[in-house]
Design an enzyme around this catalytic site. Structure first.
Site, mmCIF file in Angstrom:
data_model
loop_
_atom_site.group_PDB
_atom_site.id
_atom_site.type_symbol
_atom_site.label_atom_id
_atom_site.label_comp_id
_atom_site.label_asym_id
_atom_site.label_seq_id
_atom_site.Cartn_x
_atom_site.Cartn_y
_atom_site.Cartn_z
ATOM 1 N N HIS A 57 2.856 -3.295 1.673
ATOM 2 C CA HIS A 57 3.403 -2.284 2.579
ATOM 3 C C HIS A 57 2.627 -0.981 2.377
ATOM 4 C CE1 HIS A 57 6.280 0.228 4.706
ATOM 5 N NE2 HIS A 57 6.226 1.051 3.684
ATOM 6 N N ASP A 63 10.559 -0.872 6.079
ATOM 7 C CA ASP A 63 10.857 0.427 5.472
ATOM 8 C C ASP A 63 11.368 1.467 6.457
ATOM 9 O OD1 ASP A 63 10.957 2.285 3.359
ATOM 10 O OD2 ASP A 63 8.933 2.992 3.762
#
Length: 1004
Positions: free
Chosen positions: A262, A374
């Site tokens: 990520h 996220d």
């Protein structure tokens, strides 16, 4: 048997730390190191390789904040190491506890070929397996000395977040630069012991399996000569083989591991550094794919793929090959992992248009899933957008961060405002940086909410944010966990393979209706006001540029600016990333964003002006261009006409001080303090402002959350409030009233105006803001009894309660709206519309004196002043426009919201301009009129039902239509969708509540 469990577990820890791990590299020799520090911004690879470095020693300090240093390491493989595995161990000064938040490097060969990234948990480079004695080694490291912003004591204000204020003090100490023998047997023993030790710690003390592992570990340690670990590691491993071979129970939870890294497209680093983070990570992952045949890696965010293509072609070639092999997987189908609360309808759609089209154009791959691990909560309009883009799944993890309520599902159907349902998964591992630790795998199995009806979950595995992605250690652990008693099973799979299995085993999952509200990070709706204003303005300018350019292209042959609009859209979409638009990045990011939005506005204004001049032609007739989707003052939506003569609003002095504004529809009383004490709806014979209260009330709160300063506002902020009622000036200004207030180190200037013939009180607010750790609100206490209110979201609106019956309702004490908030009693309502704010709160109280009625207060969030990660957040001058609209139904709220955001433009020309496309129903709102992206010249029209009811409408095209197709967001015909007939350019449409439709009109 005596209980010696604690003794053995302590023995394992010490032996691993002090004997086994150090023995992975039993022999080493130092490399020679030289360095060249780039004088400014990063330089091209060829320039860095060609630079003349100076010698530097291990132990020396290096790296000014945000600098780039090119290290050259050279050495010779000792003859005695011939035939053994040799690696370079290159430690730039890493802290292993902070993967992704410090210095990083990308290793090159002298010819410029990238090798792999260097990260805190990934410090090795393979030299030879087997190596040749006497082999010359030369490697170059492009090292970024990114400063640590989020340190062990987090959220401390720091000047390091902007190159202009960060200084030049070296940030790192060169730690280790060696050639070393790599003992794979010892390394495998480390993995064996870690997997078993971590599994053992998660099993019940009374379980037989835990004790079996304990005894095996004890025997393995007995077999290990601590003075000669390398010679005895194989014997120790043999003592563990049996417990590692025992298969998992048939009922074990099943985890699909997806290699992942990520990478925030900007956060505690600027955009330019993300370009390099992605290059380092993709270099690492392509190298790992070569070494590990079962490993699969997925990367989202088409923008990041484009950066690799455009800035690191040598890395891109390796990525393309890995994609062709099916093991490096495009994920998510969005341009970036954007915020989903604040982007407007079209922008949210274009995230998928540009993301999916990139992967289709580059690889011929279409994603079925939205990948947003996220993002800070999910707007209720998103399911329909996902489906309209041709996708059907959603993955996120962030809702597990909610502070108050535990979400009841991990796999479920998420239903949006229009009834669209999307199969959704929240990984129960509760991290998007899984490292295959036993505690993570056990947590995923224990935490999974859907036991008994489902058994699959997903684990995004790898260090993110420049931590380098998945490591060889994670892959080795996953191999042992493939089928191991006491553990969930782990298999490397693509996101698509996971979703197909999960959906097949769970055909009727539970349903969650409405927004996925994150009970955390609520202040992201307000932080960095100029970034949010730049986004809002850019969205509307893009809509306007497409509208007028398409109209001019059809009518006059105006050259439609395909490439310019494509590029600008991608720029705006990039800045909707979930740490840029939410205001949670360092100062450098937001400083650059402000300049970018200024350039975007200038360029779009030029396109709009050119298109409108082409449409207006030569002449002196005054024209008003109306880009809003509703007729305004006689000017049709999407057209231009000569304006009517403006009427006037009466302004008189108010007895007792202050002023009265009256336009025959509303009578507004402003007292001597500059507060609005009455907004009287003359036609309805009804007061808007609650008795004894005042609207246009600025309120100031202390704002020091427990953590996550730019992200969070904690509910206790409400405990203390200062009403800003003292005014330095309350004076006439044209037909309005000007109010000036000062407080702290700040100054507010407001202009209250009431346009003739309009049912809205406009509040223009300028704040010269110099507070810190304060929260500024603008309050409108309304005499309305409403149990719920509406907030605009993508392609519709969402209802939220005004009460706090449950903890779920109480947790929504700060929420998001786009252009309006609306609340009503049957037959009469009020809207508060805005031109650039998103955060707000709505509360209700029952008056205990007087009439006993209900006061419902809408408060707009204007400004905050957190000091982390940008210590100067929002300091300076800000301008906001809001309007209070009494007597408003939901349709009025929609119209007024568009009006305040899409102002008219005035130009002289030959005569009026007819719209390219119109709707005869205000409930059917046209959000886009453009030419098709494929350059065919087809006109694309996107519209939706905006009031929340069913709508029958006629769209009228101002050109001859040869054919109509219903399409997805990517402008591809929808299979099985009946095409409406065009009767002389008139197209009849029927929409269900909030339904989104895209039509492609072929021109005759």
């Amino acid at each position: 048997m005596h209980d010696d469990r604690s003794l053995v577990e302590a023995r394992l820890k010490r032996v691993l730390d002090e004997r086994v791990r150090p023995a992975v590299y039993p022999e080493s020799v130092p490399l020679q190191v030289a360095v060249w520090h780039a004088p400014g911004e990063p330089v091209p690879v060829a320039e860095g390789l060609a630079a003349a470095p100076e010698p530097i020693e291990v132990g020396a300090r290096w790296g000014a904040p945000w600098g780039t240093s090119w290290f050259r390491v050279t050495g010779t493989v000792p003859a005695a190491w011939a035939g053994r595995t040799v690696e370079a161990v290159l430690d730039l000064g890493f802290d292993e506890n902070m993967p992704g938040f410090q210095c990083e490097g990308l290793v090159y060969r002298p010819d410029g070929t990238p090798v792999k990234g260097l990260n805190p948990r990934n410090q090795w480079v393979r030299v030879g397996a087997p190596a040749e004695g006497g082999e010359q080694v030369c490697l170059h490291i492009e090292a970024a000395s990114n400063p640590v912003i989020l340190d062990y004591h987090p959220f401390l204000p720091t000047p390091l977040g902007d190159k202009d204020t960060a200084g030049s003090e070296p940030q790192y100490t060169l730690a280790r630069m060696d050639l070393a023998v790599f003992d794979e047997t010892v390394w495998q023993l480390v993995i064996d012991l870690e997997v078993l030790g971590e599994l053992m710690a998660e099993l019940p003390v009374e379980s037989a399996r835990r004790w079996e592992i304990l005894r095996a570990v004890d025997k393995a340690l007995d077999a290990l000569d601590l003075q000669d670990v390398n010679a005895t590691a194989a014997a120790a491993r043999s003592r563990l083989a049996e417990v590692l071979a025992t298969p998992a129970a048939p009922s074990a939870h099943r985890i699909s591991a997806v290699g992942h890294a990520h990478i925030d497209s900007a956060w505690l680093w600027p955009l330019r550094e993300t370009v390099r983070k992605v290059a380092r990570t993709t270099s690492n992952m392509t190298a790992l794919l070569d070494d590990e045949p079962e490993f699969v890696f997925a990367m989202s965010q088409a923008q990041q793929w484009a950066w690799v293509r455009d800035h690191r072609p040598e890395v891109w070639a390796r990525v393309k090959k890995a994609v062709a092999d099916g093991r490096f997987v495009p994920a998510g189908g969005m341009w970036v992992e954007s915020d989903t609360n604040m982007p407007g309808s079209e922008a949210m759609a274009r995230q998928f248009v540009h993301g999916k089209r990139f992967f289709l154009d580059e690889f011929g791959i279409e994603n079925d899933e939205a990948w947003l691990p996220d993002t800070f909560g999910f707007a209720a309009g998103l399911p329909q957008i996902i489906k309209a883009a041709g996708s059907k799944y959603l993955l996120t993890q962030k809702i597990s961060w909610s502070q108050t309520n535990k979400f009841p599902h991990h796999t479920f159907q998420w239903e949006g405002i229009d009834g669209t349902r999307i199969f959704t998964h929240f990984p129960p591992v509760d991290t998007y940086n899984c490292s295959m630790k036993g505690s993570e795998i056990a947590h995923a199995a224990r935490n999974f909410k859907d036991k008994g009806v489902a058994r699959h979950s997903l684990a995004p595995t790898g260090w993110g944010d420049g931590g380098g992605g998945t490591t060889r250690e994670m892959v080795a652990k996953a191999a042992r966990l493939r089928d191991l008693e006491g553990s969930a099973t782990v298999t490397w799979e693509t996101p698509q393979a996971f979703f197909e299995k999960a959906a097949a085993e769970y055909p009727e999952p539970p349903v969650w209706v409405g927004e996925l509200y994150l009970e955390l990070h609520r202040a992201t709706l307000t932080s960095q006001a100029k970034t949010k204003q730049g986004n809002r303005r850019s969205e509307h300018l893009l809509r306007e540029a497409e509208l007028w350019a398409a109209t001019a292209a059809v009518r006059t042959g105006f050259p439609y600016p395909y490439e310019d609009l494509d590029r600008i859209w991608k720029t705006v979409l990039l800045h909707q990333f979930h740490d840029i638009l939410p205001g949670s990045s360092i100062a450098w990011v937001h400083r650059e964003a402000r300049r970018t939005y200024e350039r975007v506005a200038e360029e779009l204004d030029r396109i709009i002006d050119a298109a409108q001049r082409a449409l207006a032609g030569e002449g002196r007739t005054p024209l008003v261009f109306n880009a809003a989707p509703h007729t305004r003052a006689g000017v049709p939506a999407g057209g231009a006409r000569t304006p009517a003569e403006p009427a006037r609003t009466a302004r008189t002095d108010r007895p007792g001080g202050g002023h009265v504004l009256d336009n025959g529809l509303l009578r507004v009383e402003i007292d001597a303090r500059g507060l609005v004490v009455s907004v009287y709806d003359i036609e309805a014979d009804r007061e808007t402002v609650a008795p004894g209260r005042a609207a246009n009330l600025l309120q100031l709160h202390p704002d020091f959350p427990n953590m996550w300063d730019a992200w969070d506002v904690d509910e206790f902020y409400r405990n203390t409030v200062t009403d800003l009622t003292d005014a330095e000036e309350v004076t006439p200004d044209g037909e309005g009233v000007r109010i000036v207030r000062t407080f702290g180190a700040s100054r507010v200037t407001q202009l209250l105006s009431l346009a003739a013939g309009e049912r809205r009180l406009v509040v223009d607010t300028e704040v010269d803001w110099h507070e810190t750790e304060k929260f500024l609100k603008l309050a409108f206490p309304l005499d309305v009894h409403a149990e719920r209110y509406a907030s605009e979201t993508q392609f519709g609106h969402v209802h939220r309660p005004t009460h706090t019956n449950t903890s779920w309702e109480a947790a929504k004490f700060e929420a998001c709206n786009h252009r309006f908030v609306h609340l009503e009693e049957p037959g009469w309502g009020v809207a508060v519309v805005n031109d650039s704010t998103y955060g707000h709160d709505v509360t209700r109280t029952v008056r205990t004196d007087g009439d006993g009625g209900t006061t419902t207060t809408v408060r707009v969030s204007l400004l905050r002043a957190p000091r982390f990660p940008d210590p100067e957040t929002d300091q300076g001058v800000h301008r906001f426009r809001h309007a209070l609209v009494p007597g408003a139904g939901i349709g009025d709220a929609v119209r007024e919201g568009w009006r305040i955001n899409q102002p008219e433009r005035r130009l002289s020309g030959a005569g009026e301009v007819a719209p390219l496309v119109t709707s005869d129903q205000d409930a059917v709102v046209v959000t886009a009129v453009k030419l098709a992206d494929d350059g065919s010249g087809d006109v694309v029209v996107r519209f939706h039902e905006a009031f929340g009811g069913r709508a029958h409408a006629t769209l009228t095209a101002g050109f001859e239509v040869a054919g109509v197709a219903v399409t997805d967001l990517l402008e591809r015909p929808l299979a099985g969708a009946p095409a409406p007939e065009a009767d002389g350019g008139r197209i009849a449409v029927r929409l269900r509540p909030f339904e989104l439709v895209t039509l492609r009109l072929r021109r005759a």
